[in-house]
Design a protein around this motif. Structure first.
Motif, PDB file in Angstrom:
ATOM      1  N   THR A  65       0.705  -1.449   0.216  1.00  0.00           N
ATOM      2  CA  THR A  65      -0.160  -0.182  -0.135  1.00  0.00           C
ATOM      3  C   THR A  65       0.862   1.429  -0.174  1.00  0.00           C
ATOM      4  O   THR A  65       0.066   2.140  -0.331  1.00  0.00           O
ATOM      5  N   ALA A  66       1.921   0.898   0.370  1.00  0.00           N
ATOM      6  CA  ALA A  66       3.349   2.477   0.315  1.00  0.00           C
ATOM      7  C   ALA A  66       4.241   1.951  -0.326  1.00  0.00           C
ATOM      8  O   ALA A  66       5.209   0.923  -0.022  1.00  0.00           O
ATOM      9  N   ALA A  67       4.734   2.686  -1.081  1.00  0.00           N
ATOM     10  CA  ALA A  67       6.638   2.279  -1.598  1.00  0.00           C
ATOM     11  C   ALA A  67       7.142   3.257  -1.370  1.00  0.00           C
ATOM     12  O   ALA A  67       6.625   5.384  -1.781  1.00  0.00           O
ATOM     13  N   CYS A  68       8.868   3.148  -1.071  1.00  0.00           N
ATOM     14  CA  CYS A  68       9.581   3.795  -0.735  1.00  0.00           C
ATOM     15  C   CYS A  68      10.255   4.040  -2.281  1.00  0.00           C
ATOM     16  O   CYS A  68      11.017   2.417  -2.031  1.00  0.00           O
ATOM     17  N   GLY A  69      10.511   4.688  -2.748  1.00  0.00           N
ATOM     18  CA  GLY A  69      11.485   5.650  -4.153  1.00  0.00           C
ATOM     19  C   GLY A  69      13.487   5.118  -3.374  1.00  0.00           C
ATOM     20  O   GLY A  69      13.029   5.906  -2.715  1.00  0.00           O
ATOM     21  N   HIS A  70      13.920   4.573  -3.909  1.00  0.00           N
ATOM     22  CA  HIS A  70      15.365   5.231  -4.052  1.00  0.00           C
ATOM     23  C   HIS A  70      15.701   6.207  -3.609  1.00  0.00           C
ATOM     24  O   HIS A  70      16.702   7.239  -2.669  1.00  0.00           O
ATOM     25  N   ASN A  71      15.670   7.292  -4.993  1.00  0.00           N
ATOM     26  CA  ASN A  71      15.271   8.832  -5.240  1.00  0.00           C
ATOM     27  C   ASN A  71      13.659   9.204  -5.236  1.00  0.00           C
ATOM     28  O   ASN A  71      13.378   8.282  -5.642  1.00  0.00           O
ATOM     29  N   ASP A  72      14.113  10.579  -5.476  1.00  0.00           N
ATOM     30  CA  ASP A  72      13.159  10.977  -6.197  1.00  0.00           C
ATOM     31  C   ASP A  72      12.920  10.543  -7.592  1.00  0.00           C
ATOM     32  O   ASP A  72      11.527  10.626  -7.875  1.00  0.00           O
ATOM     33  N   ASP A  73      13.733  10.464  -8.303  1.00  0.00           N
ATOM     34  CA  ASP A  73      13.306  10.583  -9.509  1.00  0.00           C
ATOM     35  C   ASP A  73      12.367   8.738  -9.588  1.00  0.00           C
ATOM     36  O   ASP A  73      12.014   8.544 -10.624  1.00  0.00           O
TER      37      ASP A  73
ATOM     38  N   ILE B 257      14.896  17.473  -4.724  1.00  0.00           N
ATOM     39  CA  ILE B 257      15.061  17.747  -6.253  1.00  0.00           C
ATOM     40  C   ILE B 257      14.202  18.693  -6.024  1.00  0.00           C
ATOM     41  O   ILE B 257      12.717  19.007  -6.127  1.00  0.00           O
ATOM     42  N   PRO B 258      14.523  19.257  -7.020  1.00  0.00           N
ATOM     43  CA  PRO B 258      13.562  20.570  -7.330  1.00  0.00           C
ATOM     44  C   PRO B 258      11.485  20.239  -7.696  1.00  0.00           C
ATOM     45  O   PRO B 258      11.109  20.284  -7.624  1.00  0.00           O
ATOM     46  N   LEU B 259      11.745  19.459  -8.462  1.00  0.00           N
ATOM     47  CA  LEU B 259      10.693  18.544  -8.981  1.00  0.00           C
ATOM     48  C   LEU B 259       9.988  17.941  -8.269  1.00  0.00           C
ATOM     49  O   LEU B 259       8.772  17.751  -8.804  1.00  0.00           O
TER      50      LEU B 259
ATOM     51  N   LEU C 228       5.704  15.489  -4.430  1.00  0.00           N
ATOM     52  CA  LEU C 228       6.584  14.409  -3.595  1.00  0.00           C
ATOM     53  C   LEU C 228       7.236  14.717  -1.749  1.00  0.00           C
ATOM     54  O   LEU C 228       7.622  15.660  -2.009  1.00  0.00           O
ATOM     55  N   THR C 229       6.031  13.607  -1.746  1.00  0.00           N
ATOM     56  CA  THR C 229       6.622  13.189  -0.107  1.00  0.00           C
ATOM     57  C   THR C 229       7.906  12.885  -0.016  1.00  0.00           C
ATOM     58  O   THR C 229       8.175  11.455  -1.025  1.00  0.00           O
ATOM     59  N   THR C 230       9.050  13.608   0.749  1.00  0.00           N
ATOM     60  CA  THR C 230      10.215  13.026   0.159  1.00  0.00           C
ATOM     61  C   THR C 230      10.980  12.892   1.392  1.00  0.00           C
ATOM     62  O   THR C 230      10.959  14.023   2.533  1.00  0.00           O
TER      63      THR C 230
END
Length: 260
Positions: free
Chosen positions: A174-182, A210-212, A217-219
């Motif tokens: 139900t929730a995913a952690c991305g390695h980075n914002d990209d 990152i700016p985008l 995006l929660t980060t």
């Protein structure tokens, strides 16, 4: 390069782009070294550090210091130290990448999620960092008595991210952690391509800020100034040069937006 002047600091980085934070660190390091009479020579490596291609560099110049930036693990740095003509300084450990993963997972767990995913890019240059961040997510899940995260490896295409979503749906993530914002932003695009959204269909959190990422995006923000200062000071200390006091700000912080 022909004279092999000892005011050269050689910086070895992975063949692919380092990303926003580490590109910023390279810029800062270049400026600080120039003010002290050193030239930073950046060489992007695609071969193993014990390859002939890397060792041939020593026939062209003898640097006073060698710096590795961007994800070379201690094992590879040790190989480099075995045949390099100068001391080696690594940025490994300056950023607590396992803590990045822990912070991502802790936030999602606090929001009530019980089955997490971790998405890492199929990029050898990022593998050391990605594995550390994945380990942090695993540790957070273990502390919360949850099952280990579902770890997926993605290529750069939207199709690969869509396949990742298929796996998450099949495993109840139900929730995913991305390695980075990209990675996290691509995951959001894959959701939109399915006419789905975050966090309704899948909560998504990234890392680096990152700016985008500012749009939604929660980060986990990685303070580029603090990171650059720590890398620069480590290099200057190895050169025996005077350093400015390290910035006291926290390097990592949670930024809450709409995606999770």
């Amino acid at each position: 390069m022909k004279t092999g002047n000892s005011n050269i600091v050689l910086c070895l980085v992975p063949a692919l782009t380092l990303g926003f934070v580490f590109d910023h660190a390279l810029d800062a390091l270049t400026r600080e070294l120039a003010q002290r009479g050193y030239v930073l020579l950046v060489h992007r490596i695609s071969d193993k550090l014990d390859s002939r291609g890397v060792q041939d560099i020593w026939s062209y110049l003898t640097p006073t210091l060698i710096v590795t930036i961007g994800g070379l693990p201690p094992s590879e740095t040790a190989v480099l130290e075995g045949h390099s003509p100068a001391p080696v300084v690594s940025d490994y450990g300056i950023v607590e990448h396992s803590r990045v993963g822990q912070m991502q997972a802790d936030y999602l767990i606090d929001r009530g999620h019980r089955t997490l995913g971790f998405v890492m890019p199929n990029d050898a240059a990022l593998r050391a960092y990605a594995l550390d961040r994945a380990a942090g997510v695993m540790q957070a899940c273990e502390r919360a008595s949850l099952s280990p995260p579902v770890i997926t490896v993605v290529e750069g295409s939207l199709k690969s991210y869509s396949e990742c979503l298929d796996e998450f749906e099949a495993t109840g993530v139900t929730a995913a952690c991305g390695h980075n914002d990209d990675v996290a932003l691509m995951l959001l695009e894959a959701l939109r391509a399915r006419r789905q959204s975050a966090p309704e269909n899948l909560a998504v959190i990234g890392s680096d800020d990152i700016p985008l990422a500012e749009l939604e995006l929660t980060t986990i923000a990685l303070d580029a100034e603090v990171c650059a200062a720590n890398i620069t000071n480590k290099v200057l200390t190895a050169l025996g040069a005077e350093v400015d006091p390290s910035i006291e700000n926290e390097m990592l912080s949670l930024i809450r937006r709409t995606s999770a």
